[in-house]
Design an enzyme around this catalytic site. Structure first.
Site, short mmCIF file in Angstrom:
data_model
loop_
_atom_site.label_atom_id
_atom_site.label_comp_id
_atom_site.label_asym_id
_atom_site.label_seq_id
_atom_site.Cartn_x
_atom_site.Cartn_y
_atom_site.Cartn_z
NE ARG A 102 -4.43 -9.05 1.59
CZ ARG A 102 -3.60 -8.59 2.52
NH1 ARG A 102 -3.81 -8.86 3.78
NH2 ARG A 102 -2.55 -7.85 2.17
CE1 TYR A 103 -8.92 -10.34 -1.56
CE2 TYR A 103 -6.72 -9.55 -2.08
CZ TYR A 103 -7.98 -9.33 -1.53
OH TYR A 103 -8.28 -8.12 -0.98
NE ARG A 106 -6.82 -10.38 -6.37
CZ ARG A 106 -7.99 -10.97 -6.09
NH1 ARG A 106 -8.24 -12.20 -6.54
NH2 ARG A 106 -8.88 -10.37 -5.34
CB CYS A 115 9.04 4.50 -2.24
SG CYS A 115 8.15 3.10 -1.52
CB CYS A 119 2.81 8.29 0.58
SG CYS A 119 3.31 7.96 -1.12
CB CYS A 122 3.04 4.73 3.30
SG CYS A 122 3.49 3.08 2.76
NE ARG A 124 2.43 -3.81 1.88
CZ ARG A 124 1.93 -3.89 0.65
NH1 ARG A 124 2.44 -3.15 -0.31
NH2 ARG A 124 0.96 -4.73 0.36
CG ASP A 285 -5.16 0.97 4.33
OD1 ASP A 285 -6.24 0.37 4.38
OD2 ASP A 285 -4.45 1.03 3.30
CG ASP A 322 -6.97 -3.25 1.74
OD1 ASP A 322 -6.99 -4.48 1.60
OD2 ASP A 322 -6.57 -2.46 0.87
CE LYS A 329 -7.21 -3.44 -2.66
NZ LYS A 329 -6.26 -4.50 -2.25
S1 SF4 Z 1 2.25 4.42 -0.57
FE1 SF4 Z 1 4.00 3.58 0.58
S2 SF4 Z 1 4.81 1.94 -0.72
FE2 SF4 Z 1 3.53 3.27 -2.03
S3 SF4 Z 1 4.95 4.81 -2.91
FE3 SF4 Z 1 4.05 5.70 -1.05
S4 SF4 Z 1 5.54 5.21 0.54
FE4 SF4 Z 1 5.99 3.82 -1.15
#
Ligand code: SF4
Length: 371
Positions: A102-103, A106, A115, A119, A122, A124, A285, A322, A329
């Site tokens: 994206r940048y 990097r 994971c 979360c 999340c 993603r 997000d 974001d 960002k």
């Molecule tokens: S935010 Fe998403 S990618 Fe990061 S640890 Fe939690 S579930 Fe996994």
């Protein structure tokens, strides 16, 4: 009995990672009446709560800040029309599988899609978890490395995912060595939640795997509440720092978790005590079914302004948004400097204008003091 003993006792209640809504109900972490809805949610978005984090949840507290982060909620069934499966536009910037570029200097290298914990907020969440894309195949990994090799502007590679520390130390050592062998890659940054979710994974072998001679390695720890920094998590962090690996933090501003000055202050102080420099505080997000965990930007700015007056500069993260769609960002913290003359143009920029500067108590001053 001290807090460490209590944590140890609680951990023993949870022999393994909780992955099924029925286990959450059996452990008193979710109401039995919600089971059917939670099963619907879990069939779409992965659930995992490690013994380390499950032990931190107070089942008698309906607003427990650890539970809010990891125990699925019926609120996830409500999807706002502004939310999207790819809220920060990873797909649009993915030239080859596993890379998000994206940048200019990097890029992200996403090696795995699993994971230690999942979360609920999340960004993603549509891409991570068992049954989603798995680890990069050998061919895809070779193509990703080749992309990095043929883009000499890439100074920093950020390993993210999924959580890169879910890889075995042996596999990780290979990846680190492959990246460090590329001359223009000078920085390898690893984004992880493992030191808080499963501190025992930060073994001597894992630490050794992260050390490479030809690149500088940074670790960014994701944690959102001071309680996550348990004695064992702090020991895991200390193993990384003692090995000479500098650390930064990233947190997400979450309603009911850390959206108070006291919670943010405690979290940022805990990071600094662990030798982790607070780096990013992300605005939540627009991931599907996460509206109940987001705050407003105005509330975030108010919290950041309050934090500035209370804690050392070492403890100040940058509050960032974001931009949906992939524009990157943007810092969105409070603005302390306003021009007296709102018509200042680029042409005038060489001449000093007069500003109103707000101090940490909210008092306004002029700079320069006299016109
Ligand atoms: S935010 Fe998403 S990618 Fe990061 S640890 Fe939690 S579930 Fe996994």
């Amino acid at each position: 009995m001290d807090a460490g003993d209590i944590g140890q006792m609680n951990r023993m209640k949870f022999a393994t990672t909780l992955r099924e809504p029925s286990e959450l109900v059996a452990q008193g972490l979710a109401p039995p009446a919600d089971l059917a809805d939670l099963e619907r949610i879990a069939s779409r978005y992965a659930v995992a709560i490690t013994p380390e984090l499950a032990a931190l949840i107070d089942p008698n507290d309906p607003s427990d800040p650890i539970a809010r982060q990891f125990v699925p909620s019926r609120d996830e069934l409500s999807v706002d029309k502004s939310e999207s499966a790819d809220p920060i536009g990873d797909h649009a910037f993915s030239p080859v599988p596993g890379i998000v570029h994206r940048y200019p200097d990097r890029l992200l290298l996403k090696l795995v899609h699993v994971c230690a914990v999942y979360c609920r907020f999340c960004f993603r969440r549509e891409m991570v978890g068992p049954g989603k894309d798995s680890a990069l195949s050998e061919d895809a990994y070779a193509s990703a490395l080749n992309y990095i090799r043929t883009h000499p502007e890439i100074w920093e590679v950020i390993l993210t995912g999924g959580d890169p520390l879910m890889l075995s130390p042996r596999r990780l050592a290979q990846v680190m060595s492959d990246l460090a062998a590329i001359d223009h890659v000078r920085i390898i940054r690893i984004h992880t939640r493992v030191p808080v979710a499963d501190p025992s994974r930060i073994s001597e072998d894992m630490v050794r795997a992260l050390k490479v001679d030809r690149a500088t390695v940074w670790v960014a720890l994701h944690a959102n509440h001071a309680r996550e920094l348990t004695v064992r998590a702090r020991e895991a962090v200390a193993r990384l720092v003692a090995a000479g690996i500098p650390m930064v933090s990233q947190s997400v501003l979450l309603r009911g978790v850390n959206d108070s000055v006291a919670a943010l202050e405690e979290l940022m102080r805990a990071f600094v005590e662990c030798r982790i420099k607070p780096y990013y505080l992300h605005h939540g997000d627009l991931a599907p079914g996460t509206a109940h965990l987001r705050t407003t930007l105005v509330h975030g700015q108010t919290l950041m302004a309050a934090l500035r007056g209370r804690v050392s500069g070492l403890c100040q993260p940058q509050y960032v948004l974001d931009i949906p769609g992939g524009a990157g960002k943007a810092p969105v913290g409070p603005n302390y400097l306003r021009s007296e003359n709102s018509s200042v143009t680029e042409r005038d920029a060489g001449q000093e204008t007069r500003y109103r500067v707000t101090d940490y108590c909210g008092e306004v001053h002029f700079y320069p003091p006299r016109p």
